[in-house]
Design an enzyme around this catalytic site. Structure first.
Site, mmCIF file in Angstrom:
data_model
loop_
_atom_site.group_PDB
_atom_site.id
_atom_site.type_symbol
_atom_site.label_atom_id
_atom_site.label_comp_id
_atom_site.label_asym_id
_atom_site.label_seq_id
_atom_site.Cartn_x
_atom_site.Cartn_y
_atom_site.Cartn_z
ATOM 1 N N THR A 70 0.807 -1.345 0.067
ATOM 2 C CA THR A 70 -0.021 0.002 -0.002
ATOM 3 C C THR A 70 0.896 1.178 -0.067
ATOM 4 O O THR A 70 1.945 1.384 0.728
ATOM 5 C CB THR A 70 -0.829 0.109 1.315
ATOM 6 O OG1 THR A 70 -1.801 -1.123 1.127
ATOM 7 C CG2 THR A 70 -1.591 1.344 1.352
ATOM 8 N N GLU A 92 10.433 -3.561 -1.635
ATOM 9 C CA GLU A 92 10.762 -4.619 -0.426
ATOM 10 C C GLU A 92 11.628 -5.313 -1.317
ATOM 11 O O GLU A 92 11.789 -5.921 -2.374
ATOM 12 C CB GLU A 92 9.526 -5.286 -0.078
ATOM 13 C CG GLU A 92 8.730 -4.564 0.777
ATOM 14 C CD GLU A 92 7.293 -5.585 1.078
ATOM 15 O OE1 GLU A 92 6.550 -4.946 1.890
ATOM 16 O OE2 GLU A 92 7.037 -6.406 -0.057
ATOM 17 N N ASN A 107 7.808 -11.495 1.727
ATOM 18 C CA ASN A 107 6.317 -11.519 1.685
ATOM 19 C C ASN A 107 5.707 -13.152 1.856
ATOM 20 O O ASN A 107 4.525 -13.186 1.909
ATOM 21 C CB ASN A 107 5.910 -11.051 0.158
ATOM 22 C CG ASN A 107 5.753 -9.406 0.115
ATOM 23 O OD1 ASN A 107 4.938 -8.931 0.629
ATOM 24 N ND2 ASN A 107 6.800 -8.956 -0.440
ATOM 25 N N THR A 139 -1.456 -12.383 5.896
ATOM 26 C CA THR A 139 -2.550 -11.468 6.114
ATOM 27 C C THR A 139 -3.508 -12.403 7.142
ATOM 28 O O THR A 139 -3.653 -13.720 6.570
ATOM 29 C CB THR A 139 -3.189 -11.178 4.851
ATOM 30 O OG1 THR A 139 -2.222 -10.142 4.183
ATOM 31 C CG2 THR A 139 -4.404 -10.633 4.971
#
Lengths: 217, 220
Positions: B1, B88, B215, B220
């Site tokens: 984001t 990242e 990641n 999440t």
């Protein structure tokens, strides 16, 4: 209190290094300050206990002393987060805004009506503290998708956040740190130039490191 | 984001300000990419206090509006590039510049297609001057151009001209990439697709193992 809050601001603004900023060439010069460089703006960033881990500042506020002409650009992702829907509605209602509240830690996306209610409650509480109309408060959130904001911690932190507001460089710096998630550096810049022979300033802060392919409209 | 808050003390009416902000977003944040995933939360809020005392801008085509637009573009591009630089796992910023397209929008689309290509990003991380991947990514951007007009430079090293690969100093090109990686600097990819007036830029970063590691663990 002022002395302690400015030292904590400076501590907050140095929590992570600042990014190198690659400004294009042009009839402007870079000045310190970020979002507080322009006249009328204050900012703050504090730790509100919103993050899942660590004590990096995670709650930021930018305010304007007057009704500021407001614009927004938002993700066109169909799975739009609650603060995105809320801001679109607010900017449909009002051409001006006075505050932007940003939390880092939870994205408040895919959280349904409850997530939207959390946004309304946060905006309402801040509007009351700042004596504004709710639609003059805009909200941004970033963090884990599917998680609602830690509303209790956020609401409890608002008085301290408002008291920490400052037009200083540290105020802008601390806000730029507070909005980060996996960023390794904070992003903040301001320029001074002339419009029609009058000195004007444009500044800003941003965050972003992963899930980055914006299509904002 | 990505999130952003932009402030100015210029005096500008709401319709003009909203158009300006969208134009700047299209020239900055909408031209960056790290992983090709568009977030649920991307937002930029821009506030104009009007406290500078400048004249009120109520027409987007006047000189004062162009002055403010240029400043807005600069601030948003500066911030957008720092996001791509901080991608990242990134070891360098990739800046893709496209010229010779029919319009700014078409050049921008080709630029972001190249900056988004996982194969180009991996080649940059591998210090591989892979002109073929750059050409392919330009070619699938969805923008028509004559392939014989395609010209590609990496830094100041010409890799391709008139749609054909050239013999070039491979180790020099690879060193250019290596040096950029060592200082977390910028890799410049310059593409021309013809002689049209349109030019545009996009920014991304190289694709490293760390991106996957970060990641795979950030759940999440």
């Amino acid at each position: 209190v002022a002395a302690s809050s400015s030292s904590s601001m400076s501590e907050a603004s140095n929590y992570i290094p600042a990014a190198p900023i690659f400004l294009p060439e042009g009839p402007w010069q870079q000045i310190p300050g970020g979002v507080t460089a322009a006249k009328g703006f204050k900012a703050a960033g504090i730790y509100g206990g919103l993050r899942a881990k660590g004590e990096k500042p995670d709650l930021a506020l930018v305010t304007c002393d007057v009704d500021a002409t407001a614009a927004g650009a938002f993700t066109t992702n169909m799975v739009a987060a609650a603060p995105v829907l809320y801001c679109k509605n607010a900017l449909d209602i009002s051409k001006t805004a006075r505050a932007v509240l940003i939390n880092a830690g939870q994205a408040n996306a895919a959280t349904g009506d409850a997530g939207y209610q959390d946004v309304l409650e946060s905006a309402g509480a801040l509007a009351m503290l700042l004596k504004l109309k709710p639609e003059e408060v805009l909200i941004e959130s970033t963090g884990i998708i599917g998680q609602r904001i830690k509303k209790g911690a956020l609401l409890n932190s608002l008085p301290k956040l408002v008291n920490s507001l400052s037009p200083s460089i540290e105020g802008a710096g601390s806000a730029a740190v507070a909005i980060t998630t996996t960023d390794l550096v904070s992003k903040s810049v301001a320029v001074e130039s002339q419009v029609g022979g009058t000195n004007i300033k444009v500044g800003g802060m941003a965050k972003g490191s992963g899930m980055i392919h914006p299509n904002m409209a | 984001t990505m999130l952003g808050v932009i402030t100015t003390d210029a005096l500008v009416n709401s319709d003009v300000w909203r158009k300006m902000v969208q134009i700047s977003v299209n020239r900055s944040f909408n031209q960056i990419t790290v992983d090709g995933d568009t977030s649920t939360n991307d937002t930029v809020i821009a506030l104009a206090s009007g406290l500078s005392g400048s004249i009120s801008i109520s027409n987007i085509n006047c000189h004062e509006a162009m002055q403010l637009q240029a400043c807005l573009d600069a601030v948003m591009q500066g911030l957008a590039k720092s996001i791509a630089w901080d991608g990242e796992g990134a070891t360098c910023l990739i800046e893709v510049t496209v010229t010779g397209a029919e319009s700014e929008a078409k050049a921008a689309k080709i630029a972001r297609s190249v900056a988004s290509s996982s194969l180009v990003k991996a080649a940059v991380y591998g210090r591989d001057p892979n002109w073929g991947r750059i050409a392919a990514a330009a070619g699938y951007a969805g923008i028509p151009f004559h392939q014989n007009d395609l010209r590609i430079m990496l830094g100041d090293i010409l890799l391709m001209d008139n749609g054909q690969p050239l013999s070039f100093d491979r180790s020099a090109a690879s060193n250019y990439l290596r040096k950029a990686g060592e200082i977390h600097g910028t890799v410049g990819i310059y593409i021309s697709v013809g002689d049209g007036p349109g030019s545009g830029q996009a920014w991304g970063c190289d694709l490293s193992y760390d991106y996957v590691k970060i990641n795979a663990e950030y759940t999440t």
